[in-house]
Enzyme design. Structure first.
Site, PDB file in Angstrom:
ATOM      1  NE  ARG A 195       2.273   6.158   9.208  1.00 14.74           N
ATOM      2  CZ  ARG A 195       1.218   5.507   8.731  1.00 14.74           C
ATOM      3  NH1 ARG A 195       1.369   4.314   8.186  1.00 14.74           N
ATOM      4  NH2 ARG A 195       0.014   6.032   8.812  1.00 14.74           N
ATOM      5  CG  HIS A 248      -0.212   0.146   2.533  1.00 17.30           C
ATOM      6  ND1 HIS A 248       0.469  -0.896   3.107  1.00 17.30           N
ATOM      7  CD2 HIS A 248      -0.069   1.202   3.385  1.00 17.30           C
ATOM      8  CE1 HIS A 248       0.999  -0.509   4.251  1.00 17.30           C
ATOM      9  NE2 HIS A 248       0.691   0.763   4.438  1.00 17.30           N
ATOM     10  CG  HIS A 291       5.130   1.073   2.977  1.00 19.56           C
ATOM     11  ND1 HIS A 291       4.516   2.236   2.545  1.00 19.56           N
ATOM     12  CD2 HIS A 291       4.612   0.819   4.206  1.00 19.56           C
ATOM     13  CE1 HIS A 291       3.677   2.663   3.468  1.00 19.56           C
ATOM     14  NE2 HIS A 291       3.713   1.815   4.491  1.00 19.56           N
ATOM     15  CG  ASP A 328       1.680   5.119   4.843  1.00 20.60           C
ATOM     16  OD1 ASP A 328       1.286   3.955   5.008  1.00 20.60           O
ATOM     17  OD2 ASP A 328       2.777   5.536   5.269  1.00 20.60           O
TER      18      ASP A 328
END
Length: 302
Positions: free
Chosen positions: A277, A106, A262, A108
């Site tokens: 994150r 995907h 990623h 983000d």
């Protein structure tokens, strides 16, 4: 300093070592902090645009606040639109493997109209074995397409949503994890139409906008949509188009979310894996013919 007196990335020479042939580089000798000089930040941004994902080892000194402060040097940090931030932080999303694992390709938050331009990920606790993350270069994937397929992709649009088939993607998911997904991740449903090919606002590259948030390709039936998606997605995730990072606690990865996909690998069993994150506010994608992404009104999940 440039001829006109302005700072430039040329004022700082970073120690950059490519990690793979098409994507990814490790930067050595930089101690990340909210106090990095402007030339160093410019050099980091230039490396990010070139290599798509950059890695820093040995950043154990970073606190949550330091991570947020460093991220703010790259742009405006934003919280996840549906998942609550880590208690005591402003923007940090904690990814704890004990509470859920998203192991699929995907980009983000593409269910949002102006999805993040970049992400800063810090390893807090890493498993001894497994738990790597893999990134793919979506600009190179576009270049790999045959000319006829490029022409087709240039004109495709896809609907992205956070209301995707979680159980179908993870058939062994527990009832508790599925319940949490429904209550948190899709507490608000987003649906956004993006061009399958967007023009990168800084490099001018064409990049593929795909990944697991795609629900359908507009104008195609389910079967044709699925076939076309699989065909294009396959160019993104070719092994020669990827880089794999073996995490150590204290590592930091920064990636251009406009030019990559990623996937975190769920191969570490009952070991502990905790990541934190921060995402950087993005821009609305623009297609090759100049049209912008559009989103529909948000709705609460049933």
């Amino acid at each position: 300093m440039s001829a006109d007196g302005h700072l430039s990335a040329l004022d700082v020479e970073l120690a950059i070592q490519p990690v793979a042939g098409r994507i990814g580089a490790e930067i050595e000798g930089v101690r990340l902090s909210p106090d990095l000089s402007e030339p160093t930040v410019l050099a980091i941004r230039q490396a990010l645009l070139k290599h798509k994902v950059i890695f820093f080892r040995g950043q154990e000194h970073l606190s949550d606040a330091d991570q947020e402060g460093f991220a703010a040097l790259l742009g405006a940090p934003v919280a996840h639109p549906t998942v609550p931030v880590l208690e005591g932080s402003r923007y940090i999303l904690e990814l704890d493997g004990a509470r859920g694992r998203a192991s699929s390709w995907h980009t983000d938050v593409t269910f949002a109209q102006a999805y993040p331009q970049a992400s800063v990920l810090r390893a807090v606790i890493s498993p001894e074995i497994g738990g790597d993350t893999v990134w793919a270069n979506t600009a190179q994937a576009y270049l790999d397409l045959p000319d006829e397929l490029k022409t087709l992709a240039d004109n495709l649009w896809a609907t992205h949503s956070n209301l995707y088939d979680y159980a179908g993607a993870k058939p062994d998911v527990s009832d508790e994890a599925a319940r949490r997904y429904r209550e948190v991740f899709v507490s608000t449903v987003y649906e956004t139409d993006h061009p399958v090919v967007r023009v990168h606002p800084e490099t001018g590259e064409r990049t593929l906008v795909l990944g697991h948030f795609v629900r359908r390709l507009k104008g195609y039936g389910t079967e044709a949509s699925n076939h076309l998606f699989s065909l294009l997605q396959g160019y993104v995730t070719r092994l020669e188009n990827t880089v794999r990072w073996r995490w150590r606690a204290g590592d930091v990865a920064v990636w251009d979310n406009r030019a990559t996909q990623h996937r975190a690998l769920d191969d570490y069993g009952d070991q502990t894996r905790v990541m934190r994150r921060v995402t950087i506010d993005g821009d609305v994608p623009v297609s090759v013919d100049g049209r912008s992404s559009t989103t529909r009104p948000q709705a609460k999940a049933a």
